[in-house]
Design a protein around this motif. Structure first.
Motif, PDB file in Angstrom:
ATOM      1  N   SER A  12       0.820  -1.207   0.000  1.00 25.68           N
ATOM      2  CA  SER A  12       0.000   0.000   0.000  1.00 25.68           C
ATOM      3  C   SER A  12       0.856   1.261   0.000  1.00 25.68           C
ATOM      4  O   SER A  12       2.035   1.239   0.375  1.00 25.68           O
ATOM      5  CB  SER A  12      -0.926   0.008   1.217  1.00 25.68           C
ATOM      6  OG  SER A  12      -0.197   0.267   2.392  1.00 25.68           O
ATOM      7  N   ASN A  35      -0.359  -0.089  -4.415  1.00 26.93           N
ATOM      8  CA  ASN A  35      -1.733  -0.230  -3.924  1.00 26.93           C
ATOM      9  C   ASN A  35      -2.205   1.071  -3.289  1.00 26.93           C
ATOM     10  O   ASN A  35      -1.421   1.766  -2.648  1.00 26.93           O
ATOM     11  CB  ASN A  35      -1.833  -1.333  -2.863  1.00 26.93           C
ATOM     12  CG  ASN A  35      -1.585  -2.702  -3.437  1.00 26.93           C
ATOM     13  OD1 ASN A  35      -1.699  -2.918  -4.627  1.00 26.93           O
ATOM     14  ND2 ASN A  35      -1.227  -3.635  -2.580  1.00 26.93           N
ATOM     15  N   GLN A  42      -4.588   1.220   2.359  1.00 22.15           N
ATOM     16  CA  GLN A  42      -5.356   0.071   2.816  1.00 22.15           C
ATOM     17  C   GLN A  42      -5.461   0.074   4.333  1.00 22.15           C
ATOM     18  O   GLN A  42      -4.673   0.724   5.024  1.00 22.15           O
ATOM     19  CB  GLN A  42      -4.679  -1.233   2.370  1.00 22.15           C
ATOM     20  CG  GLN A  42      -4.636  -1.436   0.874  1.00 22.15           C
ATOM     21  CD  GLN A  42      -3.877  -2.702   0.517  1.00 22.15           C
ATOM     22  OE1 GLN A  42      -2.856  -3.011   1.118  1.00 22.15           O
ATOM     23  NE2 GLN A  42      -4.370  -3.429  -0.457  1.00 22.15           N
ATOM     24  N   PHE A  53     -10.687  -3.712   2.337  1.00 23.92           N
ATOM     25  CA  PHE A  53      -9.512  -4.581   2.328  1.00 23.92           C
ATOM     26  C   PHE A  53      -9.909  -6.032   2.086  1.00 23.92           C
ATOM     27  O   PHE A  53      -9.281  -6.744   1.292  1.00 23.92           O
ATOM     28  CB  PHE A  53      -8.767  -4.446   3.660  1.00 23.92           C
ATOM     29  CG  PHE A  53      -7.577  -5.360   3.800  1.00 23.92           C
ATOM     30  CD1 PHE A  53      -6.345  -4.994   3.300  1.00 23.92           C
ATOM     31  CD2 PHE A  53      -7.693  -6.600   4.433  1.00 23.92           C
ATOM     32  CE1 PHE A  53      -5.238  -5.833   3.426  1.00 23.92           C
ATOM     33  CE2 PHE A  53      -6.608  -7.446   4.561  1.00 23.92           C
ATOM     34  CZ  PHE A  53      -5.377  -7.057   4.053  1.00 23.92           C
TER      35      PHE A  53
END
Length: 404
Positions: A85, A144, A147, A233
């Protein structure tokens, strides 16, 4: 380099399954060869995807790290993209710039495959490089979006403990089992037979409904935002939705956006299914057929300025499993016919491409690997040479060392 992966230059052995021209295509993976390889792939290249067929091998990680170091030191690459992330990578980036704490602590919240002694050593090297080059440092970024992290679960529980303690056990009954996915992914838990049973996304949605019924206006925004991140998530995990093409576009977009915004040359570390420059048929969902990868989108956007390097292996003990010799129809078996500890193959050379190209299957050892189904543990590509510009093959591997 580690002696398990480097081999001195010299003549090829006479007892090999490869033909003479094929023997001439491969070269021992010495330190000098890695120098040459870095020079070749750096020419007119903006992004290099270095993919491993497994995240559990000390040797495959070591070769990737050594290649990265050469691209940094000799060819001006200054950004490392990782499969994690934005927030986790930002923490790693702070460590390699500010040097606060230690590398192992910086990895506390990272995705489980990064929490190894080998990754910590890589971060320490980046930190040392940045200290020597304060005006030209290496940056780390995640592909990403932000998260949920374990501290989000703690914040939710702390709020319930203070505002509605009589409901704490009920909320905890949903959050306790699913936060384990931050250590061992849900789909891996299922494969290992340790999953508690109910889908984690369902637990998360039930917890969100409970929190909505308990919150007062003063705390609604912050706690609800954390709880929604927890739901997201689990809904977007491999267990929740499989390998999503939407996620692939987001991850590739993050790399492209960062590169264009900063102008930096980027190295991208991930699995070969992500770094492949063409669509891949995933072992997780073979019925879906070829699906785009981050590398395939980067090749579409950057053309030959995106280079894909694949690091595979023949057999060995990965700690999580002992992996046998590969089935004969895998490219790993063909590469393993050369009796060298490690070697490499440049598929961009026209003569080499003619001899090696075609549809191919490449071994993939993930967290759900089962030796009894070894022949099925692979990805497939329509053209080996289109998917991977360079192949690196290690004959025998040993496990990474996990951080406590």
């Amino acid at each position: 380099m580690n002696n398990d992966t480097a081999a001195p230059r010299g003549s090829f052995p006479s007892h090999t399954g490869l033909t003479d021209p094929q023997q001439a295509d491969v070269g021992p993976l010495s330190d000098a060869a890695l120098d040459e390889l870095a020079e070749r792939i750096a020419a007119a290249t903006t992004i290099v995807g270095i993919g491993e067929s497994t995240r559990f091998s000390r040797e495959t990680f070591g070769v990737r790290d050594q290649l990265f170091r050469r691209l940094v030191q000799r060819h001006g690459f200054r950004a490392l993209a990782i499969q994690d992330s934005v927030s986790v990578a930002a923490g790693l980036n702070r460590y390699v710039h500010a040097g606060e704490g230690d590398a192992a602590s910086a990895l506390d919240s990272a995705w489980r495959p990064w929490r190894t002694v080998e990754m910590a050593a890589a971060l320490e090297w980046i930190r040392a490089f940045n200290q020597e080059h304060p005006n030209d440092p290496i940056r780390i970024f995640g592909v990403n979006p932000v998260q949920a992290q374990p501290e989000d679960y703690d914040a939710v529980l702390d709020h319930v403990r203070g505002s509605a303690p009589e409901r704490l056990a009920e909320v905890a009954s949903h959050l306790a089992p699913i936060r384990t996915a931050h250590h061992t992914a849900e789909h891996v838990q299922r494969a290992q037979g340790i999953h508690p049973g109910r889908p984690f996304a369902e637990h998360a949605r039930d917890a969100l409904a409970l929190i909505r019924s308990l919150l007062d206006a003063d705390h609604a925004d912050g706690i609800l935002a954390r709880m929604r991140m927890i739901v997201d998530f689990h809904e977007r995990s491999v267990a929740g939705q499989g390998l999503s093409t939407d996620d692939v576009a987001v991850w590739a977009g993050a790399i492209g956006d960062y590169q264009r915004r900063t102008g930096l040359r980027v190295v991208y570390w991930d699995g070969i299914g992500h770094t492949s420059a063409t669509a891949v048929t995933s072992p997780l969902a073979p019925e879906r057929g070829p699906q785009p990868s981050e590398g395939s989108l980067l090749r579409k956007w950057y053309g030959a300025q995106y280079v894909s390097v694949a690091i595979g292996f023949h057999h060995g003990d990965l700690g999580v499993a002992v992996v046998p010799e590969p089935a004969g129809d895998l490219i790993d078996a063909r590469l393993g016919e050369t009796d060298l500890p490690a070697h490499w193959l440049d598929l961009r050379r026209e003569a080499v491409r003619r001899r090696w190209d075609g549809p191919a299957k490449a071994r993939v050892i993930s967290g759900v690997y089962d030796p009894s189904r070894d022949a099925d543990e692979h990805l497939a590509v329509a053209s080996l040479a289109d998917a991977f510009d360079v192949l690196i093959h290690i004959h025998r591997v040993t496990p990474v060392r996990w951080l406590p």
